[in-house]
Design a protein around this motif. Structure first.
Motif, PDB file in Angstrom:
ATOM      1  N   ASN A 164       3.904  -8.911  -7.017  1.00 46.32           N
ATOM      2  CA  ASN A 164       2.596  -8.067  -6.208  1.00 46.32           C
ATOM      3  C   ASN A 164       0.821  -9.144  -6.575  1.00 46.32           C
ATOM      4  O   ASN A 164       0.194  -7.822  -5.615  1.00 46.32           O
TER       5      ASN A 164
ATOM      6  N   MET B  56      -1.284  -7.977  -3.489  1.00 49.07           N
ATOM      7  CA  MET B  56      -2.646  -8.413  -3.419  1.00 49.07           C
ATOM      8  C   MET B  56      -3.744  -8.941  -3.286  1.00 49.07           C
ATOM      9  O   MET B  56      -4.596  -8.876  -2.093  1.00 49.07           O
TER      10      MET B  56
ATOM     11  N   CYS C  41      -6.111  -2.574  -3.254  1.00 45.14           N
ATOM     12  CA  CYS C  41      -5.713  -3.439  -3.555  1.00 45.14           C
ATOM     13  C   CYS C  41      -7.718  -4.476  -5.011  1.00 45.14           C
ATOM     14  O   CYS C  41      -6.758  -4.772  -6.308  1.00 45.14           O
TER      15      CYS C  41
ATOM     16  N   GLU D 256      -5.874  -2.551  -8.173  1.00 43.75           N
ATOM     17  CA  GLU D 256      -5.355  -2.657  -9.261  1.00 43.75           C
ATOM     18  C   GLU D 256      -5.823  -3.992  -9.375  1.00 43.75           C
ATOM     19  O   GLU D 256      -5.086  -4.819 -10.906  1.00 43.75           O
ATOM     20  N   LEU D 257      -7.026  -5.265  -9.558  1.00 45.09           N
ATOM     21  CA  LEU D 257      -7.594  -6.110  -9.846  1.00 45.09           C
ATOM     22  C   LEU D 257      -8.134  -5.703 -10.852  1.00 45.09           C
ATOM     23  O   LEU D 257      -8.528  -6.363 -11.946  1.00 45.09           O
TER      24      LEU D 257
END
Length: 263
Positions: A47, A51, A127, A130-131
């Motif tokens: 993952n 990313m 992305c 998610e970060l």
């Protein structure tokens, strides 16, 4: 052999069997636990790599890049301990170490990379989301202090603003290609208002200036096309109020009606 000796022998054998079963079960549980941990860490590493690969080169500021790279190094260090026979993890650690060194050497400029197609914008936005979640997780686990987490979130927010402006800019260019200057101006004005609202300590000044120039040029072009019209001139306050009303109205109207206005 006496009956007492036989009983003692049987007890010893049973004890050995119980110990063997217990040790076998314990080893099996540890093996399963280790396999689950390896699987979870491998998925986590995948993952993080996804990313990093989802961002264009130079898109992330160095501090965010190194945050993800440092987390990847920790994961591969754990995997190297769990699977010492697997040389892949050591290779990954060496590569990440070199990448972190390169990231430290880069300038700290942010938002310099502009995205040019909607698909890329969609992938980068996912992305960034998610970060953003990961930064919150690090803060909740007390792995980074609140000040660092706030700084990372501010950087991510700035990047989100930039890619949103990129999206408006793409829509504006597409409108101009279809000879729809009003629609193009509308998109650029949305981008301009967003950047003006989010501007802090001059972080968007250069791009705001560019957008202002583009809006001015489009406004002049539209004025030339409408020079034959004799409608009443609007004061800036009235114009802004009408634009806000149009934005609210446009959200409720069917798509085909909005298309009519810009055609």
């Amino acid at each position: 052999m006496s009956s007492v000796a036989v009983i003692v022998l049987i007890i010893v054998i049973l004890a050995c069997l119980v110990c063997y079963a217990f040790i076998s079960q314990t080893l099996a549980q540890k093996r399963e636990q280790r396999e689950r941990l390896v699987g979870a860490l491998t998925l986590k590493a995948r993952n993080f790599k996804f990313m990093l690969s989802g961002f264009p080169q130079g898109f992330l500021p160095p501090e965010l890049t190194m945050l993800v790279q440092k987390s990847l190094m920790e994961i591969h260090s754990q995997l190297a301990d769990l699977e010492p026979e697997n040389t892949t993890h050591k290779g990954e650690l060496q590569m990440l170490s070199q990448q972190m060194t390169d990231a430290r050497r880069r300038s700290t400029g942010k938002g310099n990379v502009r995205l040019e197609n909607p698909q890329q914008i969609s992938e980068v936005k996912a992305c960034l989301e998610e970060l953003h979640k990961y930064v919150f997780q690090l803060e909740e686990k007390h792995r980074i202090p609140r000040e660092n987490a706030d700084a990372h979130r501010a950087s991510i927010r700035e990047l989100v603003v930039n890619i949103t402006v990129d999206s408006y800019d793409i829509a504006g260019k597409q409108a101009l290609e279809k000879d729809k200057p009003r629609l193009a101006l509308h998109n650029l004005e949305l981008a301009l208002r967003l950047m003006e609202r989010e501007r802090k300590s001059g972080n968007f000044d250069q791009r705001i200036t560019e957008l202002q120039q583009q809006c001015a040029g489009l406004s002049a072009k539209i004025s030339e096309e409408d020079s034959s019209n004799t409608g009443p001139n609007l004061e800036p306050e009235d114009k802004e109020q009408l634009e806000n009303q149009w934005d609210e109205f446009a959200e409720k109207e069917p798509v085909w009606k909005k298309k009519q206005v810009y055609d």
